[in-house]
Design a protein around this motif. Sequence first.
Motif, short mmCIF file in Angstrom:
data_model
loop_
_atom_site.label_atom_id
_atom_site.label_comp_id
_atom_site.label_asym_id
_atom_site.label_seq_id
_atom_site.Cartn_x
_atom_site.Cartn_y
_atom_site.Cartn_z
N HIS A 88 0.76 -1.18 0.05
CA HIS A 88 0.05 -0.23 0.10
C HIS A 88 1.01 1.07 -0.20
N THR A 133 -8.92 -9.30 8.81
CA THR A 133 -9.87 -8.42 8.59
C THR A 133 -11.52 -8.88 7.96
N ARG A 233 -19.01 7.57 7.65
CA ARG A 233 -18.73 8.02 6.50
C ARG A 233 -17.71 6.93 5.63
N GLY A 234 -17.51 7.55 4.35
CA GLY A 234 -16.12 6.91 3.55
C GLY A 234 -15.36 7.66 3.48
N SER A 235 -14.16 7.04 2.71
CA SER A 235 -13.39 7.60 3.16
C SER A 235 -12.75 8.96 2.24
N ASP A 236 -14.17 9.64 1.55
CA ASP A 236 -13.51 11.15 1.01
C ASP A 236 -14.45 11.50 1.69
N GLY A 237 -15.19 11.57 2.85
CA GLY A 237 -15.49 12.50 4.02
C GLY A 237 -17.36 12.37 4.25
N SER A 238 -17.32 11.65 3.14
CA SER A 238 -19.01 11.90 2.87
C SER A 238 -20.20 10.58 3.98
#
Length: 452
Positions: A88, A133, A233-238
């Motif tokens: 990553h 995970t 929230r998702g990775s983009d903050g939404s």
Amino acid sequence: VDRVGVWRFSPDRSELFCEVLHDEAPGRAGAQDRLAVRQFPAYFQAVERQRAIAAADVRTDPRTRDFLEAYFRPLGIGATLDVPVWRHERIEGIVCFDHVGGPRAWDTAEIDFAVSIADAVALVLETNERRRTEDQLRTIFRAIEQSPSVVTITDPEGRIQYVNPKFTEITGYLPEEVIGQNPRILKGSQNPPEVFTALWQAVKAGREWRGEFYNRKKNGDTYVEHASISPIRGSDGSIVSIVKVAEDMTERKRMEDKLRRDASYDSLTGVFNRRHVLELLESAMESARRYRRQMCICLCDIDLFKVINDMHGHHVGDEVLVAFGGILRDSFRAVDLAGRYGGDEFIIVFPDTLAAAAAVSLERVRARFAALRIGPAESPIACSATFGLADFDPEMPDLKALIARADRALYQAKAWGRNRLWIYGSDAPLSGLDAEATVGSAGELPGDGLPS
């Protein structure tokens, strides 16, 4: 190659520690197995920038010589081939191939082989993390599925995406009946609109909301739920979903209401209990004294109640008390207070009222009770009650003085013949017939010659 080690960074990346080690000489010792990153800046800068560090002579190579005293010299290492493990876009560790002895050159094939080993280590780490995970997700899913709380997940617009088995147990709705629906299908009619306004304002702002709802089950029954609703929230903050975790509070609310009622009300008659009605009376007296208002109280009891119990049994006596309590509950204004003073004796508080005016309501109570017939249809019992009233005097030292006046008026009414009203200070009762003429069924009940 005499030693191969897989080194990993600590969680804060301040140290490098040896996680796996293969040594051709297992007894070899003397070097550290944890190394502070800040002590070897040249080495770690090179690791970040180069495909591999192929140091033919660790003593002279500028990338490795900082390790000489801490690591290489104690182990007799003369050459090293170190390859970073990338995952990553970040180095997770380093695979080190060490040659014990003097200097040693590393050819291209060996470097390629070392890089392939590092790639394999990265794959193992990725696989292990994925398994961890997946295990964590399975554990979380099992926890949600077996949770004693109702769990509901919706999309940002409020459409239901998931409900756990507890949801079905509480509401009666199967998952396939609600997936894609809006949770408003559960909304009860008792919820103020501002509750939902505050909820959506909090969620849209990314905050958790906590509160209570009255919801409706599939069968139409209402239940109370305490809910915690949080945006995810998702990775983009939404906001990508909304999670509600709720508890069915219906039984708890019922028990709390019962406890509150038991603390204030008499369980048999439904009027206030002695403790609470005396508290309310004391408060009413303070208010009347402070604001110079009128008030009065009434003490009343059921005539010859002991005789009723002795002749007909306590269960009939309880019926009499319940009937009298029911009449008291629906005969007065909302501001008037009725309570069970003890046994068959009751107390009524009339704020902003003189005894002469209160007597009008009490006469209706007396007449209604005297008209009742209680017990079996073949031998009904006629009962009566006697009432003593007293006006509040601001000069009274305490409520005992006021109650004593009402009690004296009650005694005078009893002595006059029961089933009547008497106001303290009066010379004669206001109404009534002798109780001995109205109590009983198969003939007259014997009296004891005393007021009771």
